[in-house]
Design a protein around this motif. Structure first.
Motif, PDB file in Angstrom:
ATOM      1  N   ASP A  93      56.428  11.223  28.454  1.00  0.00           N
ATOM      2  CA  ASP A  93      57.471  12.039  27.846  1.00  0.00           C
ATOM      3  C   ASP A  93      57.266  13.499  28.226  1.00  0.00           C
ATOM      4  OD1 ASP A  93      58.351   9.761  26.553  1.00  0.00           O
ATOM      5  OD2 ASP A  93      57.042  10.106  24.824  1.00  0.00           O
ATOM      6  N   GLY A  94      58.337  14.185  28.466  1.00  0.00           N
ATOM      7  CA  GLY A  94      58.248  15.603  28.791  1.00  0.00           C
ATOM      8  C   GLY A  94      57.993  15.828  30.266  1.00  0.00           C
ATOM      9  N   LYS A  95      58.225  17.060  30.681  1.00  0.00           N
ATOM     10  CA  LYS A  95      58.088  17.390  32.105  1.00  0.00           C
ATOM     11  C   LYS A  95      56.634  17.672  32.435  1.00  0.00           C
ATOM     12  CE  LYS A  95      59.985  20.389  35.690  1.00  0.00           C
ATOM     13  NZ  LYS A  95      59.991  19.275  36.657  1.00  0.00           N
ATOM     14  N   VAL A  96      56.117  16.983  33.428  1.00  0.00           N
ATOM     15  CA  VAL A  96      54.740  17.182  33.888  1.00  0.00           C
ATOM     16  C   VAL A  96      54.776  18.059  35.137  1.00  0.00           C
ATOM     17  CG1 VAL A  96      52.677  16.041  34.771  1.00  0.00           C
ATOM     18  CG2 VAL A  96      54.011  14.966  32.943  1.00  0.00           C
ATOM     19  N   PRO A  97      53.958  19.110  35.191  1.00  0.00           N
ATOM     20  CA  PRO A  97      53.962  19.978  36.379  1.00  0.00           C
ATOM     21  C   PRO A  97      53.617  19.217  37.654  1.00  0.00           C
ATOM     22  CG  PRO A  97      52.745  20.980  34.558  1.00  0.00           C
ATOM     23  CD  PRO A  97      53.039  19.579  34.155  1.00  0.00           C
ATOM     24  N   GLU A  98      53.997  19.795  38.787  1.00  0.00           N
ATOM     25  CA  GLU A  98      53.666  19.216  40.090  1.00  0.00           C
ATOM     26  C   GLU A  98      52.162  19.331  40.360  1.00  0.00           C
ATOM     27  OE1 GLU A  98      55.804  17.808  42.527  1.00  0.00           O
ATOM     28  OE2 GLU A  98      57.144  17.767  40.783  1.00  0.00           O
ATOM     29  N   SER A  99      51.687  18.497  41.263  1.00  0.00           N
ATOM     30  CA  SER A  99      50.281  18.563  41.678  1.00  0.00           C
ATOM     31  C   SER A  99      49.948  19.934  42.261  1.00  0.00           C
ATOM     32  CB  SER A  99      50.002  17.491  42.736  1.00  0.00           C
ATOM     33  OG  SER A  99      48.696  17.653  43.261  1.00  0.00           O
ATOM     34  N   CYS A 100      48.752  20.428  41.939  1.00  0.00           N
ATOM     35  CA  CYS A 100      48.328  21.716  42.500  1.00  0.00           C
ATOM     36  C   CYS A 100      46.957  21.631  43.158  1.00  0.00           C
ATOM     37  CB  CYS A 100      48.319  22.796  41.411  1.00  0.00           C
ATOM     38  SG  CYS A 100      47.191  22.476  40.044  1.00  0.00           S
ATOM     39  N   THR A 101      46.471  20.400  43.415  1.00  0.00           N
ATOM     40  CA  THR A 101      45.107  20.269  43.947  1.00  0.00           C
ATOM     41  C   THR A 101      44.957  20.814  45.359  1.00  0.00           C
ATOM     42  OG1 THR A 101      45.653  17.971  44.510  1.00  0.00           O
ATOM     43  CG2 THR A 101      44.364  18.338  42.523  1.00  0.00           C
ATOM     44  N   SER A 102      46.059  21.031  46.069  1.00  0.00           N
ATOM     45  CA  SER A 102      45.944  21.635  47.403  1.00  0.00           C
ATOM     46  C   SER A 102      45.467  23.079  47.322  1.00  0.00           C
ATOM     47  CB  SER A 102      47.278  21.566  48.143  1.00  0.00           C
ATOM     48  OG  SER A 102      48.261  22.333  47.466  1.00  0.00           O
ATOM     49  N   THR A 103      45.501  23.662  46.134  1.00  0.00           N
ATOM     50  CA  THR A 103      45.104  25.066  45.959  1.00  0.00           C
ATOM     51  C   THR A 103      43.797  25.208  45.175  1.00  0.00           C
ATOM     52  OG1 THR A 103      46.269  25.351  43.841  1.00  0.00           O
ATOM     53  CG2 THR A 103      47.551  25.659  45.860  1.00  0.00           C
ATOM     54  N   ILE A 104      43.173  24.089  44.790  1.00  0.00           N
ATOM     55  CA  ILE A 104      42.033  24.160  43.879  1.00  0.00           C
ATOM     56  C   ILE A 104      40.724  23.863  44.594  1.00  0.00           C
ATOM     57  CG2 ILE A 104      40.963  23.109  41.848  1.00  0.00           C
ATOM     58  CD1 ILE A 104      43.745  22.716  40.730  1.00  0.00           C
ATOM     59  N   PRO A 105      39.850  24.855  44.759  1.00  0.00           N
ATOM     60  CA  PRO A 105      38.535  24.605  45.377  1.00  0.00           C
ATOM     61  C   PRO A 105      37.647  23.823  44.412  1.00  0.00           C
ATOM     62  CG  PRO A 105      39.097  26.965  45.323  1.00  0.00           C
ATOM     63  CD  PRO A 105      40.032  26.263  44.401  1.00  0.00           C
ATOM     64  N   LEU A 106      36.781  23.006  44.960  1.00  0.00           N
ATOM     65  CA  LEU A 106      35.777  22.333  44.144  1.00  0.00           C
ATOM     66  C   LEU A 106      34.715  23.339  43.711  1.00  0.00           C
ATOM     67  CD1 LEU A 106      35.145  18.946  46.004  1.00  0.00           C
ATOM     68  CD2 LEU A 106      36.927  19.537  44.344  1.00  0.00           C
ATOM     69  N   LEU A 107      33.984  22.997  42.667  1.00  0.00           N
ATOM     70  CA  LEU A 107      32.883  23.861  42.234  1.00  0.00           C
ATOM     71  C   LEU A 107      31.909  24.064  43.393  1.00  0.00           C
ATOM     72  CD1 LEU A 107      32.089  22.423  38.675  1.00  0.00           C
ATOM     73  CD2 LEU A 107      33.388  24.475  39.244  1.00  0.00           C
ATOM     74  N   GLY A 108      31.488  25.272  43.604  1.00  0.00           N
ATOM     75  CA  GLY A 108      30.586  25.599  44.700  1.00  0.00           C
ATOM     76  C   GLY A 108      31.292  26.122  45.929  1.00  0.00           C
ATOM     77  N   ALA A 109      32.630  25.955  45.979  1.00  0.00           N
ATOM     78  CA  ALA A 109      33.381  26.425  47.154  1.00  0.00           C
ATOM     79  C   ALA A 109      33.653  27.918  47.088  1.00  0.00           C
ATOM     80  CB  ALA A 109      34.695  25.655  47.288  1.00  0.00           C
ATOM     81  N   VAL A 110      34.015  28.391  45.903  1.00  0.00           N
ATOM     82  CA  VAL A 110      34.324  29.816  45.755  1.00  0.00           C
ATOM     83  C   VAL A 110      33.037  30.626  45.912  1.00  0.00           C
ATOM     84  CG1 VAL A 110      35.165  31.594  44.191  1.00  0.00           C
ATOM     85  CG2 VAL A 110      36.299  29.361  44.256  1.00  0.00           C
ATOM     86  N   GLY A 111      33.050  31.554  46.821  1.00  0.00           N
ATOM     87  CA  GLY A 111      31.873  32.380  47.073  1.00  0.00           C
ATOM     88  C   GLY A 111      30.874  31.767  48.039  1.00  0.00           C
ATOM     89  N   TYR A 112      31.188  30.586  48.571  1.00  0.00           N
ATOM     90  CA  TYR A 112      30.237  29.925  49.482  1.00  0.00           C
ATOM     91  C   TYR A 112      29.986  30.759  50.733  1.00  0.00           C
ATOM     92  CZ  TYR A 112      28.854  26.973  53.392  1.00  0.00           C
ATOM     93  OH  TYR A 112      28.250  26.495  54.518  1.00  0.00           O
ATOM     94  N   LYS A 113      31.030  31.288  51.343  1.00  0.00           N
ATOM     95  CA  LYS A 113      30.839  32.017  52.602  1.00  0.00           C
ATOM     96  C   LYS A 113      30.009  33.279  52.384  1.00  0.00           C
ATOM     97  CE  LYS A 113      34.763  29.988  54.942  1.00  0.00           C
ATOM     98  NZ  LYS A 113      36.117  30.127  55.483  1.00  0.00           N
ATOM     99  N   ALA A 114      30.255  33.947  51.269  1.00  0.00           N
ATOM    100  CA  ALA A 114      29.438  35.123  50.949  1.00  0.00           C
ATOM    101  C   ALA A 114      27.991  34.711  50.697  1.00  0.00           C
ATOM    102  CB  ALA A 114      30.012  35.839  49.729  1.00  0.00           C
ATOM    103  N   ALA A 115      27.801  33.600  49.976  1.00  0.00           N
ATOM    104  CA  ALA A 115      26.440  33.118  49.705  1.00  0.00           C
ATOM    105  C   ALA A 115      25.726  32.767  51.003  1.00  0.00           C
ATOM    106  CB  ALA A 115      26.492  31.907  48.773  1.00  0.00           C
ATOM    107  N   TRP A 116      26.470  32.199  51.955  1.00  0.00           N
ATOM    108  CA  TRP A 116      25.854  31.869  53.250  1.00  0.00           C
ATOM    109  C   TRP A 116      25.420  33.143  53.975  1.00  0.00           C
ATOM    110  CZ3 TRP A 116      24.028  27.614  55.447  1.00  0.00           C
ATOM    111  CH2 TRP A 116      23.738  27.651  56.824  1.00  0.00           C
ATOM    112  N   ASN A 117      26.265  34.158  53.952  1.00  0.00           N
ATOM    113  CA  ASN A 117      25.925  35.422  54.616  1.00  0.00           C
ATOM    114  C   ASN A 117      24.733  36.104  53.954  1.00  0.00           C
ATOM    115  OD1 ASN A 117      28.061  35.009  56.356  1.00  0.00           O
ATOM    116  ND2 ASN A 117      29.476  36.345  55.228  1.00  0.00           N
ATOM    117  N   LEU A 118      24.541  35.836  52.669  1.00  0.00           N
ATOM    118  CA  LEU A 118      23.449  36.452  51.908  1.00  0.00           C
ATOM    119  C   LEU A 118      22.183  35.594  51.882  1.00  0.00           C
ATOM    120  CD1 LEU A 118      25.578  37.681  48.870  1.00  0.00           C
ATOM    121  CD2 LEU A 118      24.326  39.173  50.441  1.00  0.00           C
ATOM    122  N   ARG A 119      22.146  34.509  52.671  1.00  0.00           N
ATOM    123  CA  ARG A 119      21.083  33.522  52.523  1.00  0.00           C
ATOM    124  C   ARG A 119      19.682  34.085  52.776  1.00  0.00           C
ATOM    125  NH1 ARG A 119      23.677  32.914  57.272  1.00  0.00           N
ATOM    126  NH2 ARG A 119      22.544  32.325  59.174  1.00  0.00           N
TER     127      ARG A 119
END
Length: 574
Positions: free
Chosen positions: A403-429
């Protein structure tokens, strides 16, 4: 401990929350049955649409097909030859998303050689196909995330892969796909789902579905750790059980069922120094294709493609399967691989939609979503790379009945945990290594497994330096990773850690037997195990390894299955 941790305490709270769905007004919007890549993907898809979501898995996260793949994220070159352009385009779009946005810490580009064996006509033919493959990746709507292909002469091919026989090819084309630690990816996605509010519990099996007339309104489940049963109520149930689809559907109806055939794929793991090459390889066989895939300090060689009608929880590799793979890879190698070179063997089952064709290699990898009875959605078929599309389609179908309107899928925009900041963390390794007093190679290892969450593992080592020691027989993995797997990633048993949170069971010569006692002792205080339980866990793991070794000496599927089943599943907790 992170607030997003899949800790033992989290599991207890999750079970209590699932039991509370029997109370008025507390039912779930969607209950997902099956904790493989599609089930976990559906949980993340549904919860990020704002739905109240639960997910149960009979064994461990990704314990079936989803942890036993070729570890590739690819469009499927062979599907181009079958003219299945839509499937290839969809998969390449997903590949770009995973590399660039969703999981850059877990999905990495990997180069392959496509050896050419015929002069004149083969290079333009294959080159046109790979050019189309690259072009479809570019036009998928995402940055492709991998370099373009390149034509190589025979001399350049041998420079890239010195282990190839001089007469094995007349040249090659180097192209790129991507690879993933499949089990780690699923565990990470389950944890990401919990982060957004999904209620998830492993070692919880469905024993029956709850009905009101024709409608499915939930499931009767059993906590395998205690033996207790209870009811979970939901407005819609999504069945994402892969090769078990037929069995779980049969609990509800025999009308309009999807039929799934299991195809066995066997892979070998050999040390990196056994094959001198800077790139992977894809080889044609009379039945399918054979991949030689770089895998850290190892190579993965696979796969077979044969019907399997025996035990689905523990598919067994036979001696004939191993010989088949060795024979085909040795046809192009200067120095042949032998049985003594094989560190690990694993077998998985592909859930293929049943067709009239006798050969599983020719069955479609398309997926299907069905609504056989009110309240039950079934998703089946497909391939690992397109899990997100399968999950979206399943949740779309379930949402139509809410019942009711369910929003569209948005997983194409959602990083998994650990993805955000990964490239910076790699540069700082290097700075991170200095900060924690560990070697930078250890930091790189952790970043490639945990992304920007690697600091949580390093903090365990800071608090207890002994956790910075490697595990016996598995120098790549630290003791801290066992603790982290148990406190934060939902590991409940020694097997969960050695086979899935790490890949020690396929990467070490003794398949994890020497590490098992240490792993059990590290898990014991977290899970409140008695000394007797520690012994039981180690004995169970040793029996599993021995049964797998015995099965791999058998000549056929029936005898291999019988040998493997001599090791029973872990008993419920006392």
């Amino acid at each position: 401990m992170s607030k997003d941790a899949l800790s033992p305490e989290y599991r207890e709270d999750a079970l209590a929350a699932l039991r509370s769905t029997a109370e008025p007004g507390q039912q779930l919007d969607i209950l997902i049955v099956g904790g493989g890549v599609v089930g976990a993907g559906a949980a993340l898809d549904a919860v990020t649409r704002g739905l109240k979501v639960g997910m149960v898995e009979a064994r461990d996260w990704a314990s079936g097909t989803s942890s036993r793949s070729s570890k590739l994220i690819h469009g499927g070159l062979r599907y181009l030859e079958m003219l299945d352009f839509a499937l290839v385009a969809e998969a390449l779009k997903e590949r770009g998303l995973l590399i660039q946005r969703i999981a850059p810490h877990l999905v990495k580009p990997v180069p392959f050689l496509y050896p050419l064996t015929h002069r004149f006509y083969e290079r333009p033919y294959v080159g046109a196909g790979i050019m189309l493959y690259d072009t479809m990746g570019l036009t998928s709507g995402n940055s492709r995330g991998v370099p373009m292909h390149k034509h190589l002469s025979k001399k350049a091919t041998l420079r890239a892969a010195p282990s190839l026989k001089d007469d094995a090819m007349v040249g090659s084309i180097r192209y790129y796909d991507a690879q993933v630690d499949d089990a780690r990816y699923v565990a990470n996605m389950v944890r990401t789902s919990a982060h957004y509010g999904a209620t998830v519990a492993n070692r919880v099996s469905v024993v029956d579905f709850l009905r009101e007339g024709e409608r499915v309104v939930g499931a009767r489940v059993k906590d395998s750790e205690t033996g207790r049963e209870f009811d979970v109520f939901a407005r819609q149930v999504v069945n994402a059980t892969g090769v078990w689809t037929d069995e779980t559907q049969a609990m509800v109806t025999d009308r309009g069922q999807l039929k799934v055939r299991a195809s066995k794929g066997v892979h070998l793991v050999v040390p990196r120094d056994r094959i001198q090459s800077t790139v992977g390889m894809i080889l044609r066989t009379e039945k399918s294709v054979l991949f030689v895939i770089p895998w850290g300090r190892h190579w993965i060689v696979g796969t077979t493609d044969t019907d399997w009608n025996l035990d689905k929880a523990h598919p067994a590799a036979t001696s004939a399967d191993i010989d088949y793979l060795l024979e085909h890879v040795n046809s192009v190698l200067k120095t042949p691989l032998t049985r003594e070179d094989v560190e690990g063997v694993y077998a998985g089952l592909r859930p293929l939609l049943a067709g009239e064709n006798d050969s599983t290699a020719k069955l479609s990898r398309e997926h299907v979503v069905a609504h056989p009875v009110p309240g039950l959605v079934v998703v089946a078929g497909g391939k690992w790379t397109t899990y997100r599309v399968m999950a979206k389609d399943a949740v779309d179908e379930a949402a139509r009945a809410l019942d009711g309107k369910v929003p569209e899928s948005c997983t194409s925009t959602i990083p998994l945990l650990g993805a955000v900041g990964y490239k910076a963390a790699w540069n700082l390794r290097h700075r991170t290594a200095e900060h924690y007093g560990v070697h930078v190679v250890r930091v790189e290892h952790l970043l490639n497994r945990y992304g920007s969450l690697a600091n949580e593992v390093l903090e365990l080592i800071r608090a207890n330096p002994e956790l910075g020691e490697p595990l016996p027989g598995a120098d790549d993995y630290l003791r801290a990773e066992v603790v982290y797997a148990t406190t934060s990633e939902g590991a409940r048993h020694v097997e969960d850690v050695l086979a899935r949170r790490t890949r020690i069971s396929i990467e070490s010569w003794d398949r994890g037997v020497s590490a098992a006692p240490v792993v059990a002792e590290l898990m014991a205080p977290i899970l409140n195990w008695s000394p007797e339980r520690v012994e039981q866990e180690v004995a169970h793991y040793e029996a599993r390894v021995e049964a797998e070794r015995r099965s791999q000496e058998q000549p056929d599927d029936v005898s291999a299955d019988a040998a493997r089943l001599k090791a029973h599943d872990i008993a419920p907790l006392a």
